[in-house]
Scaffold this active site. Structure first.
Site, PDB file in Angstrom:
ATOM      1  N   GLU A  44       0.804  -1.217   0.000  1.00 51.29           N
ATOM      2  CA  GLU A  44       0.000   0.000   0.000  1.00 51.29           C
ATOM      3  C   GLU A  44       0.840   1.272   0.000  1.00 51.29           C
ATOM      4  O   GLU A  44       0.320   2.368  -0.256  1.00 51.29           O
ATOM      5  CB  GLU A  44      -0.919   0.015   1.230  1.00 51.29           C
ATOM      6  CG  GLU A  44      -2.025  -1.038   1.210  1.00 51.29           C
ATOM      7  CD  GLU A  44      -3.095  -0.754   0.174  1.00 51.29           C
ATOM      8  OE1 GLU A  44      -3.087   0.345  -0.413  1.00 51.29           O
ATOM      9  OE2 GLU A  44      -3.934  -1.636  -0.068  1.00 51.29           O
ATOM     10  N   GLU A  50       7.300 -21.804   8.029  1.00 55.92           N
ATOM     11  CA  GLU A  50       7.570 -20.915   9.154  1.00 55.92           C
ATOM     12  C   GLU A  50       8.581 -21.508  10.142  1.00 55.92           C
ATOM     13  O   GLU A  50       9.148 -20.795  10.961  1.00 55.92           O
ATOM     14  CB  GLU A  50       6.286 -20.569   9.891  1.00 55.92           C
ATOM     15  CG  GLU A  50       5.661 -21.704  10.658  1.00 55.92           C
ATOM     16  CD  GLU A  50       4.440 -21.240  11.455  1.00 55.92           C
ATOM     17  OE1 GLU A  50       4.482 -21.365  12.681  1.00 55.92           O
ATOM     18  OE2 GLU A  50       3.473 -20.739  10.833  1.00 55.92           O
TER      19      GLU A  50
END
Length: 300
Positions: free
Chosen positions: A89, A120
């Site tokens: 963004e 992960e």
């Protein structure tokens, strides 16, 4: 019985059962939504104690970007996706280069839309991602891990620190002694209504912190003037209308005149405003902006 209770207490807070969730599966939709909303409000409150530290890190991020460094988010699962969201963004909102704020997610692009099992847990891959990006002393590396113990994230933090970068961890559980970073941004959100589902309250708190970091940093870098995103890139009709509206509002020019001024400025809102405040043509106004913020030009 005692052994079972001990195991529950040993769990990190975000993994524990919520005391009000035992009958969640029996509740009406209205009651579930009300409980979720109450937990969202708790997430906002959980961020409040970290605000001073968030401001300090945002200042460091602004300094790093000003000096040609980067803000790099590192996360896995929900945390990684929130980093990708915030980074993506920044270019349309603040006119930032895509290289200034980047995000690394365990498992790569595929992990944006589906779980990549085991990614992960790979601390070595986290460290390798920092090597691949050539992290250095000018960068700020921000790990995102609700649990504060994701191996991929901690591996990245270790390598980033070894390379001289400033390191930050955004988390919702208190970090243990294994965590060696320069700053911890902790929002203690506690148990989730759906135990362990940190896409809920912990995710909300994390997004608030990431939004605050980048927005504050870019405000410090002059990307916002009088509450407007004056470095917005007008790449579609909505943004073109917003850009023209900003110029009209901030100069008191009629809409048609504001649009002409914006076109003369190469559709750059900040340049159009500098032209209006100084009376200079676009090239000279753009040069003045390199040495003075809009506030100074407006008051001169």
């Amino acid at each position: 019985m005692g052994r079972s209770r001990s195991k529950r207490i040993a769990l990190p807070p975000t993994e524990r059962s919520h005391p009000r969730a035992d009958d969640l599966d029996l509740a009406s939709p209205e009651e579930v939504v009300r409980l979720l909303h109450q937990e969202d409000e708790a997430a906002v409150r959980a961020v409040r104690p970290a605000l001073r530290d968030v401001a300090s890190v945002a200042r460091s991020v602004a300094d790093a970007l000003r000096a040609g460094g980067r803000l790099l988010y590192v996360g896995a699962g929900t945390s990684g996706r929130l980093g990708v969201l915030d980074a993506s963004e920044c270019p349309p909102t603040f006119g930032a280069s895509p290289s200034q704020v980047q995000a690394v997610i365990a498992g790569g692009r595929r992990a944006m839309t589906r779980a990549v099992e085991g990614a992960e847990d790979d601390a070595e891959a986290g460290g390798a991602s920092m090597s691949r990006l050539r992290v250095g002393p000018r960068d700020v590396v921000c790990g995102i891990s609700a649990s504060a113990r994701t191996p991929f994230v901690l591996g990245a933090m270790d390598e980033a620190k070894r390379r001289g970068a400033r390191t930050v961890l955004v988390c919702c559980n208190p970090p243990g002694p294994r965590v060696k970073v320069d700053h911890v941004l902790l929002a203690e959100t506690g148990p989730e209504l759906v135990a362990g589902s940190t896409r809920l309250k912990a995710g909300t708190a994390t997004k608030l912190i990431l939004n605050a970091l980048t927005t504050t940093a870019f405000v410090l870098l002059g990307k916002v003037y009088r509450g407007r995103m004056v470095d917005v890139r007008p790449t579609n009709e909505k943004l073109r209308e917003r850009a023209a509206r900003m110029v009209a509002e901030l100069t008191d020019l009629p809409p048609a005149a504001a649009k002409r001024l914006l076109e003369q400025a190469g559709n750059e809102v900040k340049v159009a405003l500098a032209m209006h405040f100084t009376g200079l043509p676009a090239k000279e106004a753009r040069r003045r902006l390199k040495h003075a913020p809009l506030r100074t030009l407006a008051d001169s």
